[in-house]
Design a protein around this motif. Structure first.
Motif, PDB file in Angstrom:
ATOM      1  N   SER A 131      39.153  49.914  27.151  1.00 55.09           N
ATOM      2  CA  SER A 131      40.050  48.803  27.494  1.00 55.09           C
ATOM      3  C   SER A 131      41.091  49.221  28.527  1.00 55.09           C
ATOM      4  CB  SER A 131      40.767  48.279  26.250  1.00 55.09           C
ATOM      5  OG  SER A 131      39.867  47.676  25.373  1.00 55.09           O
ATOM      6  N   VAL A 132      41.624  50.418  28.379  1.00 55.36           N
ATOM      7  CA  VAL A 132      42.614  50.913  29.338  1.00 55.36           C
ATOM      8  C   VAL A 132      41.980  51.052  30.720  1.00 55.36           C
ATOM      9  CG1 VAL A 132      44.031  52.928  29.967  1.00 55.36           C
ATOM     10  CG2 VAL A 132      44.105  52.021  27.630  1.00 55.36           C
ATOM     11  N   ILE A 133      40.779  51.614  30.779  1.00 60.85           N
ATOM     12  CA  ILE A 133      40.079  51.757  32.068  1.00 60.85           C
ATOM     13  C   ILE A 133      39.805  50.381  32.679  1.00 60.85           C
ATOM     14  CG2 ILE A 133      37.910  52.485  33.133  1.00 60.85           C
ATOM     15  CD1 ILE A 133      37.935  54.828  31.058  1.00 60.85           C
ATOM     16  N   ALA A 134      39.359  49.439  31.852  1.00 60.99           N
ATOM     17  CA  ALA A 134      39.082  48.080  32.346  1.00 60.99           C
ATOM     18  C   ALA A 134      40.349  47.437  32.885  1.00 60.99           C
ATOM     19  CB  ALA A 134      38.481  47.229  31.223  1.00 60.99           C
ATOM     20  N   THR A 135      41.465  47.682  32.233  1.00 61.53           N
ATOM     21  CA  THR A 135      42.736  47.120  32.695  1.00 61.53           C
ATOM     22  C   THR A 135      43.149  47.728  34.026  1.00 61.53           C
ATOM     23  OG1 THR A 135      43.398  46.723  30.407  1.00 61.53           O
ATOM     24  CG2 THR A 135      45.150  46.733  32.058  1.00 61.53           C
ATOM     25  N   VAL A 136      43.012  49.023  34.165  1.00 63.07           N
ATOM     26  CA  VAL A 136      43.340  49.679  35.435  1.00 63.07           C
ATOM     27  C   VAL A 136      42.469  49.104  36.552  1.00 63.07           C
ATOM     28  CG1 VAL A 136      43.243  51.875  36.693  1.00 63.07           C
ATOM     29  CG2 VAL A 136      44.234  51.796  34.400  1.00 63.07           C
ATOM     30  N   LEU A 137      41.182  48.941  36.287  1.00 67.57           N
ATOM     31  CA  LEU A 137      40.283  48.365  37.294  1.00 67.57           C
ATOM     32  C   LEU A 137      40.707  46.960  37.696  1.00 67.57           C
ATOM     33  CD1 LEU A 137      36.841  49.532  35.842  1.00 67.57           C
ATOM     34  CD2 LEU A 137      37.875  50.275  38.001  1.00 67.57           C
ATOM     35  N   ALA A 138      41.237  46.200  36.760  1.00 69.69           N
ATOM     36  CA  ALA A 138      41.655  44.821  37.040  1.00 69.69           C
ATOM     37  C   ALA A 138      42.884  44.754  37.939  1.00 69.69           C
ATOM     38  CB  ALA A 138      41.922  44.082  35.737  1.00 69.69           C
ATOM     39  N   TYR A 139      43.577  45.881  38.117  1.00 70.33           N
ATOM     40  CA  TYR A 139      44.780  45.907  38.953  1.00 70.33           C
ATOM     41  C   TYR A 139      44.604  46.671  40.261  1.00 70.33           C
ATOM     42  CZ  TYR A 139      47.621  43.635  35.428  1.00 70.33           C
ATOM     43  OH  TYR A 139      48.136  42.711  34.549  1.00 70.33           O
ATOM     44  N   LEU A 140      43.412  47.126  40.553  1.00 71.63           N
ATOM     45  CA  LEU A 140      43.173  47.822  41.819  1.00 71.63           C
ATOM     46  C   LEU A 140      43.253  46.839  42.987  1.00 71.63           C
ATOM     47  CD1 LEU A 140      40.350  50.320  40.791  1.00 71.63           C
ATOM     48  CD2 LEU A 140      42.785  50.782  41.140  1.00 71.63           C
ATOM     49  N   PRO A 141      43.482  47.337  44.200  1.00 68.82           N
ATOM     50  CA  PRO A 141      43.671  46.436  45.351  1.00 68.82           C
ATOM     51  C   PRO A 141      42.574  45.396  45.554  1.00 68.82           C
ATOM     52  CG  PRO A 141      44.295  48.666  45.945  1.00 68.82           C
ATOM     53  CD  PRO A 141      43.696  48.741  44.570  1.00 68.82           C
ATOM     54  N   ASP A 142      41.319  45.775  45.402  1.00 66.95           N
ATOM     55  CA  ASP A 142      40.238  44.794  45.564  1.00 66.95           C
ATOM     56  C   ASP A 142      40.330  43.678  44.522  1.00 66.95           C
ATOM     57  OD1 ASP A 142      39.227  46.125  47.740  1.00 66.95           O
ATOM     58  OD2 ASP A 142      37.554  47.058  46.648  1.00 66.95           O
ATOM     59  N   SER A 143      40.706  44.050  43.300  1.00 69.77           N
ATOM     60  CA  SER A 143      40.868  43.049  42.245  1.00 69.77           C
ATOM     61  C   SER A 143      42.030  42.114  42.564  1.00 69.77           C
ATOM     62  CB  SER A 143      41.116  43.734  40.901  1.00 69.77           C
ATOM     63  OG  SER A 143      40.019  44.541  40.542  1.00 69.77           O
ATOM     64  N   ASN A 144      43.133  42.687  43.014  1.00 65.36           N
ATOM     65  CA  ASN A 144      44.292  41.863  43.386  1.00 65.36           C
ATOM     66  C   ASN A 144      43.934  40.877  44.487  1.00 65.36           C
ATOM     67  OD1 ASN A 144      45.981  43.163  41.543  1.00 65.36           O
ATOM     68  ND2 ASN A 144      46.614  44.697  43.029  1.00 65.36           N
ATOM     69  N   ALA A 145      43.225  41.353  45.501  1.00 59.78           N
ATOM     70  CA  ALA A 145      42.831  40.485  46.613  1.00 59.78           C
ATOM     71  C   ALA A 145      41.910  39.367  46.125  1.00 59.78           C
ATOM     72  CB  ALA A 145      42.148  41.306  47.710  1.00 59.78           C
ATOM     73  N   TYR A 146      40.996  39.681  45.244  1.00 54.14           N
ATOM     74  CA  TYR A 146      40.082  38.686  44.685  1.00 54.14           C
ATOM     75  C   TYR A 146      40.849  37.606  43.940  1.00 54.14           C
ATOM     76  CZ  TYR A 146      36.637  36.674  41.475  1.00 54.14           C
ATOM     77  OH  TYR A 146      35.855  35.820  40.740  1.00 54.14           O
ATOM     78  N   LEU A 147      41.759  38.018  43.063  1.00 53.66           N
ATOM     79  CA  LEU A 147      42.517  37.042  42.280  1.00 53.66           C
ATOM     80  C   LEU A 147      43.390  36.164  43.168  1.00 53.66           C
ATOM     81  CD1 LEU A 147      43.487  39.259  39.202  1.00 53.66           C
ATOM     82  CD2 LEU A 147      41.691  37.541  39.345  1.00 53.66           C
ATOM     83  N   ARG A 148      43.998  36.765  44.193  1.00 58.50           N
ATOM     84  CA  ARG A 148      44.780  35.959  45.135  1.00 58.50           C
ATOM     85  C   ARG A 148      43.894  34.983  45.897  1.00 58.50           C
ATOM     86  NH1 ARG A 148      47.365  40.859  46.085  1.00 58.50           N
ATOM     87  NH2 ARG A 148      46.089  41.205  47.949  1.00 58.50           N
ATOM     88  N   GLY A 149      42.709  35.454  46.321  1.00 59.42           N
ATOM     89  CA  GLY A 149      41.777  34.606  47.052  1.00 59.42           C
ATOM     90  C   GLY A 149      41.283  33.439  46.221  1.00 59.42           C
ATOM     91  N   VAL A 150      40.997  33.673  44.953  1.00 59.01           N
ATOM     92  CA  VAL A 150      40.553  32.595  44.063  1.00 59.01           C
ATOM     93  C   VAL A 150      41.659  31.566  43.910  1.00 59.01           C
ATOM     94  CG1 VAL A 150      39.903  32.035  41.679  1.00 59.01           C
ATOM     95  CG2 VAL A 150      38.817  33.961  42.843  1.00 59.01           C
ATOM     96  N   LYS A 151      42.879  32.045  43.760  1.00 58.61           N
ATOM     97  CA  LYS A 151      43.996  31.128  43.608  1.00 58.61           C
ATOM     98  C   LYS A 151      44.180  30.273  44.867  1.00 58.61           C
ATOM     99  CE  LYS A 151      48.790  30.888  42.177  1.00 58.61           C
ATOM    100  NZ  LYS A 151      49.939  31.610  41.666  1.00 58.61           N
ATOM    101  N   ARG A 152      44.059  30.879  46.045  1.00 57.25           N
ATOM    102  CA  ARG A 152      44.194  30.128  47.290  1.00 57.25           C
ATOM    103  C   ARG A 152      43.069  29.101  47.434  1.00 57.25           C
ATOM    104  NH1 ARG A 152      45.839  35.122  49.683  1.00 57.25           N
ATOM    105  NH2 ARG A 152      43.677  35.553  50.164  1.00 57.25           N
ATOM    106  N   ALA A 153      41.865  29.441  46.958  1.00 51.87           N
ATOM    107  CA  ALA A 153      40.719  28.552  47.116  1.00 51.87           C
ATOM    108  C   ALA A 153      40.791  27.337  46.202  1.00 51.87           C
ATOM    109  CB  ALA A 153      39.416  29.320  46.849  1.00 51.87           C
ATOM    110  N   GLN A 154      41.630  27.401  45.188  1.00 54.23           N
ATOM    111  CA  GLN A 154      41.701  26.284  44.237  1.00 54.23           C
ATOM    112  C   GLN A 154      42.499  25.168  44.785  1.00 54.23           C
ATOM    113  OE1 GLN A 154      43.083  28.083  40.621  1.00 54.23           O
ATOM    114  NE2 GLN A 154      41.047  28.694  40.035  1.00 54.23           N
TER     115      GLN A 154
END
Length: 154
Positions: A131-154
């Motif tokens: 779970s800790v590893i999965a959480t770290v992966l969710a905050y890496l730059p590519d993940s951040n960019a993806y989440l921002r992009g999804v939000k902009r697309a909505q």
């Protein structure tokens, strides 16, 4: 990269995080199944506590009932936790930042629980580590960019 629908493509960090949360959930369910096999240990612990109790003593039927109730409650909690965890993992995979935040809080509680409770199993350590590893992966730059992009697309 943007897909045909205008949403960003899911990065491997989000996909790996998603599968990490799935694996962690599976480990928690396995721990719940192991709990079903440890009924006698629970009964023995209840008997020992009953022997040191100077007040009202439980009958053998009450001890057996308490063990059954304890196991049932634990299994229900594990199943509910697993369902919520899975829902959040799928929402994270779909690009929902709120799911990432809630998962982060859950993982923080999981770590605190692991550190403060005695008698945790190896499965608990494995589940928490994943779970800790999965959480770290969710905050890496590519993940951040993806989440921002999804939000902009909505």
């Amino acid at each position: 990269m943007i897909t045909e629908t205008g949403t960003p493509s899911r990065p491997t960090t989000i996909t790996a995080s998603f599968f990490g949360y799935l694996l962690s959930t599976l480990a928690s369910v396995i721990a719940g199944v192991i709990l079903l096999g440890s009924r006698q240990q629970l009964v023995d612990a209840l008997r020992k506590a009953n022997d040191t109790n100077t007040g009202n003593r439980l009958t053998e039927d009450q001890i057996q009932h308490a063990a059954s109730l304890g196991q049932t409650t634990a299994i229900v909690v594990v199943v509910l936790f697993a369902l919520v965890y899975l829902l959040l993992a799928f929402r994270l995979r779909a690009g929902r930042n709120w799911a990432r935040i809630v998962l982060t809080v859950f993982v923080a509680f999981q770590v605190i629980s692991l550190v403060t409770l005695q008698g945790t199993s190896a499965v608990s350590y494995i589940s928490t580590g994943i779970s800790v590893i999965a959480t770290v992966l969710a905050y890496l730059p590519d993940s951040n960019a993806y989440l921002r992009g999804v939000k902009r697309a909505q």
